[in-house]
Design an enzyme around this catalytic site. Structure first.
Site, PDB file in Angstrom:
ATOM      1  N   LYS A 179      40.799  43.153  31.467  1.00  0.00           N
ATOM      2  CA  LYS A 179      39.566  42.760  32.171  1.00  0.00           C
ATOM      3  C   LYS A 179      38.483  42.629  31.119  1.00  0.00           C
ATOM      4  O   LYS A 179      38.535  43.290  30.070  1.00  0.00           O
ATOM      5  CB  LYS A 179      39.165  43.829  33.183  1.00  0.00           C
ATOM      6  CG  LYS A 179      38.229  43.332  34.256  1.00  0.00           C
ATOM      7  CD  LYS A 179      39.007  42.652  35.367  1.00  0.00           C
ATOM      8  CE  LYS A 179      38.130  42.068  36.432  1.00  0.00           C
ATOM      9  NZ  LYS A 179      38.943  41.670  37.609  1.00  0.00           N
TER      10      LYS A 179
ATOM     11  N   ASP B 265      35.805  36.495  38.054  1.00  0.00           N
ATOM     12  CA  ASP B 265      35.604  37.701  38.874  1.00  0.00           C
ATOM     13  C   ASP B 265      34.151  37.593  39.351  1.00  0.00           C
ATOM     14  O   ASP B 265      33.590  36.484  39.382  1.00  0.00           O
ATOM     15  CB  ASP B 265      35.876  38.973  38.053  1.00  0.00           C
ATOM     16  CG  ASP B 265      35.989  40.233  38.921  1.00  0.00           C
ATOM     17  OD1 ASP B 265      37.056  40.451  39.509  1.00  0.00           O
ATOM     18  OD2 ASP B 265      35.008  40.998  39.030  1.00  0.00           O
TER      19      ASP B 265
HETATM   20  P1  NDP Z   1      31.544  36.611  43.701  1.00  0.00           P
HETATM   21  O1  NDP Z   1      30.643  36.754  42.545  1.00  0.00           O
HETATM   22  O2  NDP Z   1      32.003  35.269  44.125  1.00  0.00           O
HETATM   23  O3  NDP Z   1      30.923  37.326  44.997  1.00  0.00           O
HETATM   24  C1  NDP Z   1      30.590  38.652  44.978  1.00  0.00           C
HETATM   25  C2  NDP Z   1      29.987  39.014  46.326  1.00  0.00           C
HETATM   26  O4  NDP Z   1      29.801  40.436  46.383  1.00  0.00           O
HETATM   27  C3  NDP Z   1      28.611  38.419  46.537  1.00  0.00           C
HETATM   28  O5  NDP Z   1      28.394  38.225  47.909  1.00  0.00           O
HETATM   29  C4  NDP Z   1      27.691  39.505  45.982  1.00  0.00           C
HETATM   30  O6  NDP Z   1      26.384  39.471  46.493  1.00  0.00           O
HETATM   31  C5  NDP Z   1      28.408  40.752  46.432  1.00  0.00           C
HETATM   32  N1  NDP Z   1      28.140  41.841  45.497  1.00  0.00           N
HETATM   33  C6  NDP Z   1      28.472  41.888  44.193  1.00  0.00           C
HETATM   34  N2  NDP Z   1      28.040  43.017  43.619  1.00  0.00           N
HETATM   35  C7  NDP Z   1      27.416  43.697  44.599  1.00  0.00           C
HETATM   36  C8  NDP Z   1      26.760  44.938  44.643  1.00  0.00           C
HETATM   37  N3  NDP Z   1      26.673  45.715  43.545  1.00  0.00           N
HETATM   38  N4  NDP Z   1      26.254  45.337  45.834  1.00  0.00           N
HETATM   39  C9  NDP Z   1      26.355  44.555  46.940  1.00  0.00           C
HETATM   40  N5  NDP Z   1      26.956  43.358  46.958  1.00  0.00           N
HETATM   41  C10 NDP Z   1      27.484  42.939  45.806  1.00  0.00           C
HETATM   42  O7  NDP Z   1      32.807  37.558  43.379  1.00  0.00           O
HETATM   43  P2  NDP Z   1      34.267  37.500  43.992  1.00  0.00           P
HETATM   44  O8  NDP Z   1      34.222  37.114  45.413  1.00  0.00           O
HETATM   45  O9  NDP Z   1      35.107  36.745  43.047  1.00  0.00           O
HETATM   46  O10 NDP Z   1      34.686  39.053  43.847  1.00  0.00           O
HETATM   47  C11 NDP Z   1      34.451  39.997  44.890  1.00  0.00           C
HETATM   48  C12 NDP Z   1      35.361  41.209  44.678  1.00  0.00           C
HETATM   49  O11 NDP Z   1      36.732  40.787  44.698  1.00  0.00           O
HETATM   50  C13 NDP Z   1      35.181  41.950  43.350  1.00  0.00           C
HETATM   51  O12 NDP Z   1      35.444  43.325  43.555  1.00  0.00           O
HETATM   52  C14 NDP Z   1      36.290  41.363  42.484  1.00  0.00           C
HETATM   53  O13 NDP Z   1      36.666  42.248  41.442  1.00  0.00           O
HETATM   54  C15 NDP Z   1      37.395  41.227  43.507  1.00  0.00           C
HETATM   55  N6  NDP Z   1      38.452  40.278  43.187  1.00  0.00           N
HETATM   56  C16 NDP Z   1      38.176  38.988  42.849  1.00  0.00           C
HETATM   57  C17 NDP Z   1      39.203  38.114  42.588  1.00  0.00           C
HETATM   58  C18 NDP Z   1      38.957  36.680  42.283  1.00  0.00           C
HETATM   59  O14 NDP Z   1      39.929  35.970  42.073  1.00  0.00           O
HETATM   60  N7  NDP Z   1      37.731  36.199  42.259  1.00  0.00           N
HETATM   61  C19 NDP Z   1      40.598  38.546  42.607  1.00  0.00           C
HETATM   62  C20 NDP Z   1      40.791  39.904  43.050  1.00  0.00           C
HETATM   63  C21 NDP Z   1      39.734  40.722  43.305  1.00  0.00           C
HETATM   64  P3  NDP Z   1      25.193  38.902  45.552  1.00  0.00           P
HETATM   65  O15 NDP Z   1      25.479  37.452  45.393  1.00  0.00           O
HETATM   66  O16 NDP Z   1      23.951  39.199  46.291  1.00  0.00           O
HETATM   67  O17 NDP Z   1      25.301  39.655  44.258  1.00  0.00           O
HETATM   68  O1  2IT Z   2      40.651  41.216  39.993  1.00  0.00           O
HETATM   69  C1  2IT Z   2      41.386  40.227  39.857  1.00  0.00           C
HETATM   70  O2  2IT Z   2      42.588  40.250  40.127  1.00  0.00           O
HETATM   71  C2  2IT Z   2      40.772  38.982  39.394  1.00  0.00           C
HETATM   72  N1  2IT Z   2      39.560  38.934  39.187  1.00  0.00           N
HETATM   73  C3  2IT Z   2      41.621  37.774  39.119  1.00  0.00           C
HETATM   74  C4  2IT Z   2      42.249  37.857  37.752  1.00  0.00           C
HETATM   75  C5  2IT Z   2      42.979  36.613  37.311  1.00  0.00           C
HETATM   76  O3  2IT Z   2      43.441  36.642  36.162  1.00  0.00           O
HETATM   77  O4  2IT Z   2      43.115  35.664  38.060  1.00  0.00           O
END
Ligand code: NDP
Ligand code: 2IT
Length: 449
Positions: free
Chosen positions: A129, A169
């Site tokens: 990461k 992420d």
């Molecule tokens: P984005 O940046 O697209 O969206 C994040 C969302 O979470 C936004 O709505 C944001 O609100 C909110 N958020 C982030 N930080 C905070 C905080 N500290 N408090 C409250 N709200 C918060 O990220 P993703 O959708 O890609 O990721 C979301 C989660 O999923 C994370 O935990 C990530 O690690 C996990 N994840 C992502 C993957 C991926 O492929 N993208 C894969 C597997 C897991 P705001 O815009 O107001 O900050």
């Molecule tokens: O938390 C996760 O699994 C991710 N942000 C996606 C990682 C990836 O390599 O696609």
């Protein structure tokens, strides 16, 4: 089992001493250690090879400064890291996060979780990461571009299609991946699938954007079906409104569930009648197109209430899908969910529940899918993107979605195999044991390296 608790305490004391103040990292490791310890203590070969100690020590952490210039000509310096945690099963793989709360502890917990998650996918991927404390939210397009270029200038020598393949992420979506990739191919003068989540016209896979959210719903459905329940007609509370949350909402709607909430860091919206397709398109355009705030959704639609600075867990729902960030659902939130009769929690985010919330749900027998199982769809399709890049082909949406569903079913099967006790599955234990075992076997086979 006092011996078991003593071993766990002894191991955790050592880990805390070696990694002071890294509370998120301690939390992630402790959950895994508690799941695997009963089985680990019976394996003299693993114990004498110090597998648990070695698997909780990163292979390396690259830390570097990212200097860049604002539109106004001011100089800024951010911190960035890449935690290359373990590559026993394949090249390092995992996302990059841009958020002001990013620290080495946060990235170590995420990279550690990623090792086991990637192991569960069955694809050849190690765990990593990275990211930076850079906040893209208040920056112009050009500032984000310059930051990404500078970060890649620092990172490019440490990654490669057979070495380490970053992805997105929080705060890193297709825009950032494109800037990072453009800089990589400029610096290296070669095109290689060194990042995933690329645009579809330059090596990106179909369904990658949707994969985490879709996978989270596929997993939830499997979990419910395995226990004689279904998803259709169920009420679902979702947090977040990023890539993961929006596509979890989309798939939940397609499955006939009622999505009652979405959120961002400013608060949550309560959609009393359930989100409909037009509203989802509005939120996608709001978030993906305009980078607006979720409160604007409530401004636009009657019947949608905005609750400032609040989290959605007090809204009555049968299924909760935390899809925003770590520790966003605590013990009090878990009590609220239980009070309203929640039957399942399926994590889209990484470690969204505090340890107290995890223990309470387990004690009350609520079906609880940990992120390393239920959000593995994102990295799984990243793995499929790598395969397509290596083969110089690109699969259709149907092909990739079909493979994603098969992978999520196989992860569910592994959780059941390792987590079923008296007809009920503890998915946290199942995922931790199944993910850990494969990495441990590889490390044992490699000898002392
Ligand atoms: P984005 O940046 O697209 O969206 C994040 C969302 O979470 C936004 O709505 C944001 O609100 C909110 N958020 C982030 N930080 C905070 C905080 N500290 N408090 C409250 N709200 C918060 O990220 P993703 O959708 O890609 O990721 C979301 C989660 O999923 C994370 O935990 C990530 O690690 C996990 N994840 C992502 C993957 C991926 O492929 N993208 C894969 C597997 C897991 P705001 O815009 O107001 O900050
Ligand atoms: O938390 C996760 O699994 C991710 N942000 C996606 C990682 C990836 O390599 O696609």
């Amino acid at each position: 089992m006092p011996g078991l608790q003593r071993e766990l305490d002894h191991f955790m004391d050592g880990l805390r001493k070696r990694n002071p103040y890294q509370t998120e990292f301690h939390q992630a490791v402790e959950e895994v250690a508690a799941s695997v310890m009963p089985w680990y203590l019976q394996r003299d070969d693993y114990r004498s090879a110090q597998i648990l100690e070695r698997l909780t020590e990163p292979d390396r952490i690259i830390a570097f400064r990212v200097s860049w210039e604002t539109d106004g000509g001011d100089i800024r310096a951010n911190r960035a890291w890449r935690v290359q945690f373990n590559h026993a099963l394949g090249p390092y793989k995992g996302g990059l996060r841009f958020h002001p709360t990013v620290t080495d502890s946060v990235l170590k917990f995420l990279a550690f979780e990623q090792i086991l998650k990637n192991s569960l996918t069955g694809l050849p991927m190690g765990g990593a990461k990275g990211g930076s404390n850079f906040n893209p939210k208040d920056k112009s397009e050009r500032e984000v571009m310059r930051f990404c270029q500078s970060l890649m200038t620092g990172l490019h020598r440490y990654i490669g299609e057979d070495v380490d393949i970053p992805a997105g992420d929080i705060g890193v979506g297709s825009r950032e991946i494109s800037y990072l990739f453009g800089q990589y191919i400029r610096l290296q003068n070669r095109w290689a699938g060194v990042l995933t989540g690329k645009g579809s016209s330059f090596g990106g896979s179909a369904v990658r954007t949707e994969a985490t959210g879709y996978g989270c719903v596929y997993f939830c459905e499997q979990m419910l079906n395995h226990h004689g329940e279904g998803l259709e007609g169920r009420t679902v509370a979702i947090s977040g409104s990023g890539d993961v949350a929006l596509y979890a909402a989309e798939k939940a709607l397609q499955k006939g569930a009622r999505v009652l909430t979405l959120s961002d860091s400013g608060g949550f919206v309560h959609i009393r009648d359930g989100l409909d397709g037009n509203q989802l398109e509005f939120v996608k355009e709001l978030k993906e197109g305009r980078r607006g705030r979720i409160s604007e959704f409530a401004d636009r639609y009657a019947g949608v209430e905005f609750h400032r600075n609040a989290r959605p867990w007090a809204v009555g729902c049968e299924i909760a899908m935390p899809c925003a960030t770590q520790n966003e659902l605590d013990l009090e939130d878990a009590k609220s969910l239980l009070g309203n009769g929640v039957m399942a929690v399926s994590e889209g985010a990484n470690m969204p529940l505090t340890a107290g919330a995890v223990h309470l749900l387990a004690a009350r027998g609520v079906l609880h899918a940990p992120g390393k199982a239920s959000n593995a769809g994102g990295v799984a399709v990243s793995g499929l993107e790598q395969s397509q890049n290596s083969m110089r082909i690109s699969w259709s949406r149907e092909e990739v979605d079909g493979r994603l569903q098969t992978i999520m079913s196989e992860i569910h099967r592994q959780c059941v195999r390792h987590g079923e006790r008296k007809g009920r599955v503890n998915y946290v234990d199942g995922a931790n044991i199944a993910g850990f075992k494969k990495v441990a076997d590889a490390m044992l086979a490699y000898g002392v390296v």
